[in-house]
Design an enzyme around this catalytic site. Structure first.
Site, short mmCIF file in Angstrom:
data_model
loop_
_atom_site.label_atom_id
_atom_site.label_comp_id
_atom_site.label_asym_id
_atom_site.label_seq_id
_atom_site.Cartn_x
_atom_site.Cartn_y
_atom_site.Cartn_z
N GLY A 66 0.83 -1.20 0.00
CA GLY A 66 0.00 0.00 0.00
C GLY A 66 0.86 1.25 0.00
O GLY A 66 2.06 1.20 0.29
N GLY A 111 0.43 -5.37 0.83
CA GLY A 111 -0.88 -5.37 0.22
C GLY A 111 -0.96 -6.15 -1.07
O GLY A 111 -2.02 -6.66 -1.44
N GLU A 134 6.84 -5.94 7.34
CA GLU A 134 6.25 -4.89 8.18
C GLU A 134 6.91 -4.72 9.54
O GLU A 134 6.92 -3.60 10.08
CB GLU A 134 4.75 -5.18 8.37
CG GLU A 134 3.90 -4.93 7.13
CD GLU A 134 3.91 -6.07 6.13
OE1 GLU A 134 3.22 -5.96 5.10
OE2 GLU A 134 4.60 -7.08 6.39
N ASP A 142 -0.22 -7.78 7.78
CA ASP A 142 -1.68 -7.73 7.85
C ASP A 142 -2.28 -8.28 6.55
O ASP A 142 -1.82 -9.31 6.07
CB ASP A 142 -2.14 -6.30 8.15
CG ASP A 142 -1.74 -5.31 7.07
OD1 ASP A 142 -0.64 -5.44 6.51
OD2 ASP A 142 -2.53 -4.38 6.77
#
Length: 373
Positions: A66, A111, A134, A142
Site C-alpha cells: 500500500g 498489500g 512490516e 496484515d
C-alpha cells in the site's frame, strides 16, 4: 499519473485481466486504486458474462504494498478508509465465486500479497520475490497474513512474518503460498491460453496452468525452507523472547550465517511489532479469514493512531524517508513491551468515530488460501 491509467482492464471473451499500472512506484496501491479494484471485483462477480479474473502488475513488480506515504500524510482516518477497502477486496478474493488467477511476476509484498494470495490460483515465476517486511517498518503483517501465513507448514509462517525474509518463486511453491510455478518465458503464453479458453471451470483452468508449469522447481542449496526443522523447533515457542533464546542456543551448537542473520533481524525489528504479530498469527491459526481481517483492521487502525507507540512513523522515517535504517523504537526492547500494551491492539476501537470492519455477507464461505488447495 491519472487514475484511469493506474488500473487497466483488458477484456477477452469471458476473461477480464486487471493490470496494476504504477510501474515506477512498484504498483503500490493508493486509496483511489483500492476503490477501483473493489468496484471491479464486485462488478465482475455479478456479471454472468465474466467467468475468469486475471490479476497482474505492469513492470518489475506485481505490487509492493500500500501507499505508506499517504497513510503518514493523510492521518489515521484516511488510512482506515484505505484498510476498509483493501481488506474487503482481500475478503472478496478469498471467497470469490469466480476463478481468480494471479500472475505474480516480480515483487509481491504487503498489500500485494493480500490482493493475490487469497485467490484460487497463484502463479509464481523465475523472478518472483515475496516478503512481508512490516516488522522492520514498525507495523505488522496484515491483509489477512495471520490467516495465510498460519496455514503454512509447521511454524514457517511465524518465521516469514517475524523476520520479513524474502522468498523466491520456488520457495513459495514449496510452502504452499503459490499453486503453480511457470517459467518467465511462458507466462505470456499462459495468459493468452487462459483468455482464449472461454471457461470458468476451476479444473480446466488448473489443467491449463499445469501444462505451462515447472512442476518441481529446484530449491537453492541455502533455501530457508530447507531449515524447516530448526524453524519449527525455535519459532514454535510461546513468546518472541523464547524464540530468540532458542535461536541463540542453536547458534551455540551450530553457528552459521542463517542463524546469525535471523537473530540479528529479530533484534533490529520493532519489539512492539514482533509481539503484536506473534499474537496475531497464533490467533489466526484458529480463525477464519473474515475474523482475521476484522481483527487486523482494528490493529492497523491502532498502529496509525499511535497512542502508545509511534514505531510505524519512526520506521517510515528510517527506512523510506531518511533511509538511514537506524530506527529508534519506543519501547526499545522486548522486555519493555508488556502484555497489557499488546492487549491494546486487540481490543475494540475506542474512538467515537470508529467502528469495526463490516465485511460483506458472502454466499461462498470457502477460502482458497493455503489449507483449501
Amino acid at each position: 499519473m491519472a487514475l484511469a491509467s493506474q488500473i487497466l482492464v483488458k477484456q477477452s471473451s469471458n476473461a477480464r485481466t486487471i493490470i496494476l499500472n504504477r510501474p515506477e512506484q512498484l504498483n503500490v496501491t493508493s486509496l483511489e486504486m483500492a476503490s477501483r479494484l473493489l468496484e471491479l471485483f464486485r462488478a465482475y462477480e455479478e456479471d454472468p458474462s465474466v467467468k475468469l479474473i486475471i490479476v497482474k502488475g505492469e513492470g518489475r513488480a506485481f505490487c509492493a504494498g500500500g501507499d505508506v506515504t499517504a497513510f503518514i500524510n493523510g492521518g489515521w482516518k484516511q488510512g482506515a478508509i484505505f484498510f476498509q477497502k483493501a481488506y474487503t477486496i482481500d475478503y472478496l478474493s478469498a471467497t470469490y465465486t469466480k476463478v481468480q488467477v494471479s500472475l505474480l511476476r516480480g515483487i509481491v509484498m504487503g498489500g500485494g500479497a493480500g490482493l493475490s494470495l487469497h485467490g484460487r490460483f497463484r502463479v509464481v515465476t523465475d523472478n518472483t520475490v515475496f516478503a512481508m517486511p512490516e516488522t522492520a517498518l514498525g507495523s505488522f503483517p496484515d491483509v489477512g497474513a495471520s490467516y495465510f501465513l498460519s496455514r503454512l507448514p509447521g511454524f514457517f509462517g511465524e518465521y516469514v512474518g517475524l523476520t520479513g525474509v524474502k522468498l523466491n518463486g520456488a520457495e513459495m511453491l514449496a510452502c504452499g503460498l503459490a499453486t503453480h510455478f511457470v517459467p518467465l518465458n511462458k507466462l505470456s503464453s499462459l495468459e493468452d491460453a487462459l483468455c482464449k479458453a472461454n471457461t470458468g471451470d476451476p479444473e480446466i483452468i488448473d489443467n491449463i496452468i499445469h501444462d505451462f508449469s515447472n512442476k518441481n522447481p529446484k530449491l537453492k542449496e541455502n533455501s530457508q525452507y530447507l531449515r524447516l526443522k530448526t524453524i519449527d523447533m525455535c519459532f514454535s515457542r510461546r513468546t518472541v523472547e523464547e524464540i530468540i533464546s532458542a535461536l541463540e542456543k542453536e547458534a551455540d551448537r551450530n553457528m552459521d550465517d542463517w542463524i546469525l542473520w535471523t537473530i540479528r533481524t529479530l533484534r533490529k525489528a520493532s519489539p512492539t511489532s514482533l509481539k503484536n504479530f506473534l499474537r496475531s498469527i497464533r490467533e489466526g491459526r484458529l480463525e477464519g479469514v473474515g475474523k482475521c481481517l476484522t481483527r487486523e483492521y482494528k490493529m492497523s487502525c491502532k498502529v496509525l493512531q499511535a497512542v502508545f507507540c509511534k514505531d510505524f512513523f519512526e520506521g517510515y522515517r528510517a527506512v523510506l524517508l531518511d533511509k538511514d535504517k537506524k530506527p529508534k523504537w519506543e519501547p526499545s526492547k522486548l522486555e519493555f513491551v508488556s502484555d497489557d500494551m499488546v492487549d491494546y491492539y486487540f481490543a475494540p476501537l475506542d474512538d467515537q468515530d470508529s467502528q469495526d470492519l463490516k465485511l460483506p455477507i458472502r454466499s461462498n464461505l470457502t477460502s482458497y488460501a493455503i489449507s483449501k488447495l
